[in-house]
Scaffold this motif. Sequence first.
Motif, PDB file in Angstrom:
ATOM      1  N   THR A  77     -10.965  14.278  -8.527  1.00 18.85           N
ATOM      2  CA  THR A  77     -10.319  13.410  -7.890  1.00 18.85           C
ATOM      3  C   THR A  77     -10.911  12.092  -7.429  1.00 18.85           C
ATOM      4  O   THR A  77     -10.464  11.154  -6.644  1.00 18.85           O
ATOM      5  N   SER A 123      -9.656   8.442  -8.050  1.00 18.79           N
ATOM      6  CA  SER A 123      -8.442   7.602  -7.344  1.00 18.79           C
ATOM      7  C   SER A 123      -8.710   7.832  -5.915  1.00 18.79           C
ATOM      8  O   SER A 123      -7.949   7.518  -5.105  1.00 18.79           O
ATOM      9  N   VAL A 124     -10.036   8.134  -5.458  1.00 17.68           N
ATOM     10  CA  VAL A 124     -10.285   8.182  -4.013  1.00 17.68           C
ATOM     11  C   VAL A 124     -11.159   6.868  -3.584  1.00 17.68           C
ATOM     12  O   VAL A 124     -12.260   6.604  -4.436  1.00 17.68           O
ATOM     13  N   ASP A 125     -10.786   6.143  -2.645  1.00 13.48           N
ATOM     14  CA  ASP A 125     -11.217   5.232  -2.243  1.00 13.48           C
ATOM     15  C   ASP A 125     -12.525   5.662  -1.302  1.00 13.48           C
ATOM     16  O   ASP A 125     -12.411   6.191  -0.215  1.00 13.48           O
ATOM     17  N   LYS A 157      -9.077  11.316   0.265  1.00 12.89           N
ATOM     18  CA  LYS A 157      -8.117  10.213   0.799  1.00 12.89           C
ATOM     19  C   LYS A 157      -7.927   9.096  -0.205  1.00 12.89           C
ATOM     20  O   LYS A 157      -9.007   8.688  -0.684  1.00 12.89           O
ATOM     21  N   ASN A 158      -6.793   8.277  -0.238  1.00 11.56           N
ATOM     22  CA  ASN A 158      -6.687   7.254  -0.815  1.00 11.56           C
ATOM     23  C   ASN A 158      -6.940   6.050   0.142  1.00 11.56           C
ATOM     24  O   ASN A 158      -6.917   6.317   1.330  1.00 11.56           O
ATOM     25  N   SER A 159      -6.830   5.001  -0.314  1.00 15.04           N
ATOM     26  CA  SER A 159      -6.994   3.824   0.715  1.00 15.04           C
ATOM     27  C   SER A 159      -5.788   3.784   1.692  1.00 15.04           C
ATOM     28  O   SER A 159      -6.137   3.134   2.681  1.00 15.04           O
ATOM     29  N   VAL A 207      -5.425  12.895  -1.669  1.00 12.23           N
ATOM     30  CA  VAL A 207      -5.481  12.905  -2.960  1.00 12.23           C
ATOM     31  C   VAL A 207      -5.114  14.536  -3.475  1.00 12.23           C
ATOM     32  O   VAL A 207      -6.281  15.242  -3.476  1.00 12.23           O
ATOM     33  N   SER A 209      -1.046  12.009  -2.294  1.00 15.09           N
ATOM     34  CA  SER A 209      -1.030  10.931  -3.249  1.00 15.09           C
ATOM     35  C   SER A 209      -1.354  11.906  -4.546  1.00 15.09           C
ATOM     36  O   SER A 209      -2.226  12.598  -4.541  1.00 15.09           O
ATOM     37  N   ASP A 227      -2.306   7.729  -8.528  1.00 17.83           N
ATOM     38  CA  ASP A 227      -2.081   7.386  -7.014  1.00 17.83           C
ATOM     39  C   ASP A 227      -0.698   7.230  -6.746  1.00 17.83           C
ATOM     40  O   ASP A 227      -0.140   6.165  -6.031  1.00 17.83           O
TER      41      ASP A 227
END
Length: 188
Positions: free
Chosen positions: A61, A64-66, A73-75, A80, A127, A132
């Motif tokens: 993951t 795609s993880v910020d 977590k994404n942005s 995610v 997500s 995403d």
Amino acid sequence: MTPRDVRRGPARRAGTRRPRIRSVLGIPLPMMILALIIAALLGVQLATALEQSTTSASHMTGASVDSGSGTGKNSAGLTVVTEASVGTEVQRLVDTGTIQPMTSFDAAQCQQEQGITESILIMEEVSWGGEDTTGWLLVHGPVDRETLRANGGIISATVVLPTCGTGAHDEDPGQDRLWAGHVMIGPL
């Protein structure tokens, strides 16, 4: 040949005998050492494989993880989830018992469109995957959440697009489904 020569005969042959290999429990010592070396190498290989398999979900993951918003977590702050991590996320949801408000998502209509006959126990906006894609994780099954938390078991999980339940894909409701399957949950 004198009796003395007869007695010396075997003594002369004893000097040419091969050395006797020691054994442990009837197994030759070199074979025992070889077996221990092979067992140690297999142990190291299994330990490495176990370590890689338990950390692979977080590496998968990572794309795609910020990093600024925290692990998983994404942005936008959504968890995610991938095929590899959906089980872990469902277990976390069952353990914490958190229920997220539906906002504009019609879970009852989506449940009907997808042909889900079991009651929805928990749902979370997530997500999905490396693309995403925003979606909803629906955890559903024939038991209530408290029984599932106490006993564990196999539970169904479905990830759908936010358009599920809006009638956007009346001709093929499967277009709203990103993933569906079963997840094994352990008792709390």
